[in-house]
Design a protein around this motif. Structure first.
Motif, PDB file in Angstrom:
ATOM      1  N   TYR A  87      -9.025  -7.618   3.920  1.00 14.67           N
ATOM      2  CA  TYR A  87      -9.425  -6.852   5.102  1.00 14.67           C
ATOM      3  C   TYR A  87      -9.002  -5.385   4.962  1.00 14.67           C
ATOM      4  CZ  TYR A  87      -9.797 -11.472   7.416  1.00 14.67           C
ATOM      5  OH  TYR A  87     -10.121 -12.768   7.759  1.00 14.67           O
ATOM      6  N   ILE A  88      -7.762  -5.182   4.496  1.00 19.68           N
ATOM      7  CA  ILE A  88      -7.238  -3.822   4.398  1.00 19.68           C
ATOM      8  C   ILE A  88      -8.001  -3.019   3.343  1.00 19.68           C
ATOM      9  CG2 ILE A  88      -5.207  -2.463   3.737  1.00 19.68           C
ATOM     10  CD1 ILE A  88      -3.497  -4.703   4.992  1.00 19.68           C
ATOM     11  N   GLY A  91     -11.580  -2.533   4.665  1.00 18.69           N
ATOM     12  CA  GLY A  91     -11.518  -1.686   5.846  1.00 18.69           C
ATOM     13  C   GLY A  91     -11.238  -0.236   5.519  1.00 18.69           C
ATOM     14  N   TYR A 123     -10.132  -2.951  11.445  1.00 21.46           N
ATOM     15  CA  TYR A 123      -9.102  -2.144  10.785  1.00 21.46           C
ATOM     16  C   TYR A 123      -9.655  -0.767  10.428  1.00 21.46           C
ATOM     17  CZ  TYR A 123      -5.654  -0.591   7.374  1.00 21.46           C
ATOM     18  OH  TYR A 123      -4.718   0.143   6.687  1.00 21.46           O
ATOM     19  N   TYR A 126      -9.569   1.469  13.471  1.00 19.59           N
ATOM     20  CA  TYR A 126      -8.166   1.859  13.721  1.00 19.59           C
ATOM     21  C   TYR A 126      -7.754   2.986  12.777  1.00 19.59           C
ATOM     22  CZ  TYR A 126      -3.128   1.620  12.876  1.00 19.59           C
ATOM     23  OH  TYR A 126      -1.814   1.948  12.662  1.00 19.59           O
ATOM     24  N   PHE A 162      -3.069 -10.227  10.187  1.00 16.56           N
ATOM     25  CA  PHE A 162      -2.399  -8.940  10.012  1.00 16.56           C
ATOM     26  C   PHE A 162      -0.912  -8.996  10.328  1.00 16.56           C
ATOM     27  CE2 PHE A 162      -6.708  -7.220  10.111  1.00 16.56           C
ATOM     28  CZ  PHE A 162      -6.623  -6.214   9.163  1.00 16.56           C
ATOM     29  N   TRP A 173      -1.564  -7.093  14.205  1.00 14.05           N
ATOM     30  CA  TRP A 173      -2.905  -7.371  14.733  1.00 14.05           C
ATOM     31  C   TRP A 173      -3.151  -6.696  16.066  1.00 14.05           C
ATOM     32  CZ3 TRP A 173      -3.671  -9.629  19.452  1.00 14.05           C
ATOM     33  CH2 TRP A 173      -2.592 -10.318  20.026  1.00 14.05           C
ATOM     34  N   ILE A 176      -4.094  -3.057  15.755  1.00 14.83           N
ATOM     35  CA  ILE A 176      -5.425  -2.897  15.164  1.00 14.83           C
ATOM     36  C   ILE A 176      -6.513  -3.271  16.159  1.00 14.83           C
ATOM     37  CG2 ILE A 176      -6.970  -3.812  13.374  1.00 14.83           C
ATOM     38  CD1 ILE A 176      -4.407  -4.159  11.654  1.00 14.83           C
TER      39      ILE A 176
END
Length: 526
Positions: A87-88, A91, A123, A126, A162, A173, A176
């Motif tokens: 995800y990171i 993202g 993410y 954010y 997260f 989480w 985010i």
């Protein structure tokens, strides 16, 4: 002003895209000089979604925002099985794409970020807002909340990754899902969501209460009434609609939370009462009903739910049609070479050929089904959702005829078998089978006497001075006064331009002294 409006997928036939469509159309009416860019993954229907213009209205395709995007190196790994570092990584790439493509946007409005359907996109937003704040740019961000991830267990489970085994300098989480940088503000579509955002730590000075708006084109009765009958004929020829039946319309996608099986239960109850002389004469139930549900499922879970319903409908030869998307869209479509020929009908046409609208949903973000049918002179029967309808009733709508529970042996119909592996669908369908038995029907009518009598009374609107007719007329006026697009989007326009006055949030639309201490400084549209 250059406004950018983003969503995971743009142009599909869902509620959020409907809100985007109405917002954009009205904003361009209010301010013809405004530049608007819609961004997100393009749905196959994107070309029909909005009348694109080169200068005023543009579309920026960002396929990386879709939860179905195939990430290079992660082929075959769905959002559900991706890990937090996936995800990171993805993202971070999406944030860079958004920052580059929308560098000149003055205001960014992100739709439904809080649903958490794609953690990488959540993410990315954010990270993007944080970078813009750290760079001290003047770009402003808004998040319009339609749903919460906590209401969608699968989405919430992904977002909560997260919090597991991350370095201390990484956000959890909650940060985010509900970013709180000074350059971010929130739009709550109902009072309940307003307070939920406060519970999640968003400062009241960062939240605006702005409901969704209705489709004003539904008010244009005469242009569609004279030939809406063509839709009725198509439904009879292609969907098996009985020529003698009245249409009970459920304008939703058939997904589990819409509780379509309860609508089928009500349908069969009504059709059995039509055969009872006492009820037929008392409540003017002159014809049997055929239930029409607008759309079928999209995701695997939704398709499985629809398949089970369809199997049950075929097995018991029920007068139910699910999915008319091939015949009906949001608005009418005409043949470019023959402007008088209708290629696809609009939802207004469905209202015109229907006798009543039904809703048995157990979870709604805003609840269009509780307000839009009144514009077409339609009553709405079925299940109430107090956390959603409280704003409508405070705006003056009469919804007392909706029931809060439908008791089956002391248990609400919607809760039957809730702990079962299938969520109770088979148990609820079993109750549908029972409704044809006279003794069972009498028991249900007795146990739910008051709410079902209130429901049945709504079938007498043709009487000039009847209470149902007065309710329809009064509710229509209240809906138009409070939720028409010029009123609602006009407020949004003033918010985006920093022109909207600030004052304490009215409790459900009315100023009250009690409880104002917790809302000191809260803002809401006038």
């Amino acid at each position: 002003m250059h406004l950018a409006i983003g969503h995971y997928i743009i142009g599909s036939s869902d509620g959020v895209n409907t809100v985007i469509w109405r917002t954009v159309n009205e904003l361009l009416q209010i301010d013809p000089t405004m530049k608007i860019t819609i961004f997100g993954k393009a749905a196959p229907e994107i070309d029909k979604f909005l009348p694109w213009h080169n200068d005023q209205l543009n579309y920026c395709d960002v396929p990386e925002m879709s939860p179905d995007f195939h990430i290079p190196g992660l082929e075959g790994k769905s959002v559900q099985i991706q890990r937090v570092h996936d995800y990171i990584w993805h993202g971070t790439n999406v944030a860079e794409i958004l920052q580059e493509k929308l560098y000149d946007a003055d205001v960014v409005l992100m739709e439904n970020l809080s649903v958490g359907i794609n953690p990488a996109a959540t993410y990315a937003f954010y990270l993007w807002t944080l970078k813009e704040y750290q760079a001290k740019t003047q770009k402003r961000f808004f998040v319009r909340v339609h749903d919460f991830a906590q209401q969608r267990p699968a989405n919430f489970a992904n977002i909560k990754k997260f919090q597991a085994h991350l370095p201390s300098d990484m956000p959890d989480w909650h940060q985010i899902l509900y970013p709180s940088a000074p350059n971010i503000e929130y739009l709550a579509i109902n009072t309940n969501d307003y307070f939920r955002l406060m519970d999640h730590g968003i400062e009241p000075t960062k939240i605006w209460y702005t409901p969704n708006c209705i489709d004003n084109s539904l008010l244009q009765h005469q242009p569609v009434r004279h030939d809406a009958g063509g839709l009725r004929r198509q439904l009879e020829e292609e969907k098996g609609l009985d020529p003698e039946a009245a249409v009970l319309f459920y304008p939703v996608r058939a997904i589990p939370r819409k509780n379509v099986e309860e609508a089928i239960y009500l349908l069969q109850m009504l059709n059995n009462l039509v055969q009872d002389l006492e009820y037929r004469q008392k409540y003017h139930l002159e014809r049997r009903f055929h239930l029409v549900v607008s759309l079928g499922g999209k995701s695997l879970e939704e398709k499985q739910y629809c398949t089970r319903l369809q199997e049950f409908i075929r097995q018991h030869h029920l007068p139910v049609t699910i999915d008319i998307s091939d015949l009906v869209g949001l608005h009418r479509e005409y043949d470019p070479e023959n402007p008088d020929h209708i290629i696809k009908y609009g939802v207004a046409d469905m209202y015109h050929i229907s006798s009543m609208t039904v809703s048995t949903s157990v979870l709604e973000g805003f609840g269009f089904v509780f307000i839009e049918p009144w514009l077409m002179g339609h009553g709405v029967i079925g299940r109430n959702i107090p956390s959603v309808t409280m704003d409508f009733t405070k705006a003056g709508l009469s919804l007392d005829h909706l029931y809060n529970v439908l008791l089956i042996n002391g248990i609400d119909f919607a809760d039957l078998g809730a702990e079962d592996p299938d969520g109770g669908l088979n148990k609820r369908l079993l109750e549908v089978e029972k409704i044809d038995h006279p003794e069972y029907l009498r028991m249900i009518l007795q146990k739910n006497s008051a709410p079902l009598k209130a429901t049945l009374r709504m079938f007498r609107p043709e009487r000039r001075r009847s209470a149902p007719r007065n309710i329809i007329i009064a509710n229509r006026k209240k809906v138009f006064a409070n939720y028409s697009s010029p009123v609602v989007v006009g407020k949004l326009y003033r918010i985006l331009n920093k022109q909207e006055p600030t004052y304490l949030l009215p409790i459900h639309g009315q100023r009250q002294e009690q409880g104002l201490s917790i809302l000191n400084g809260a803002r809401v549209t006038a």
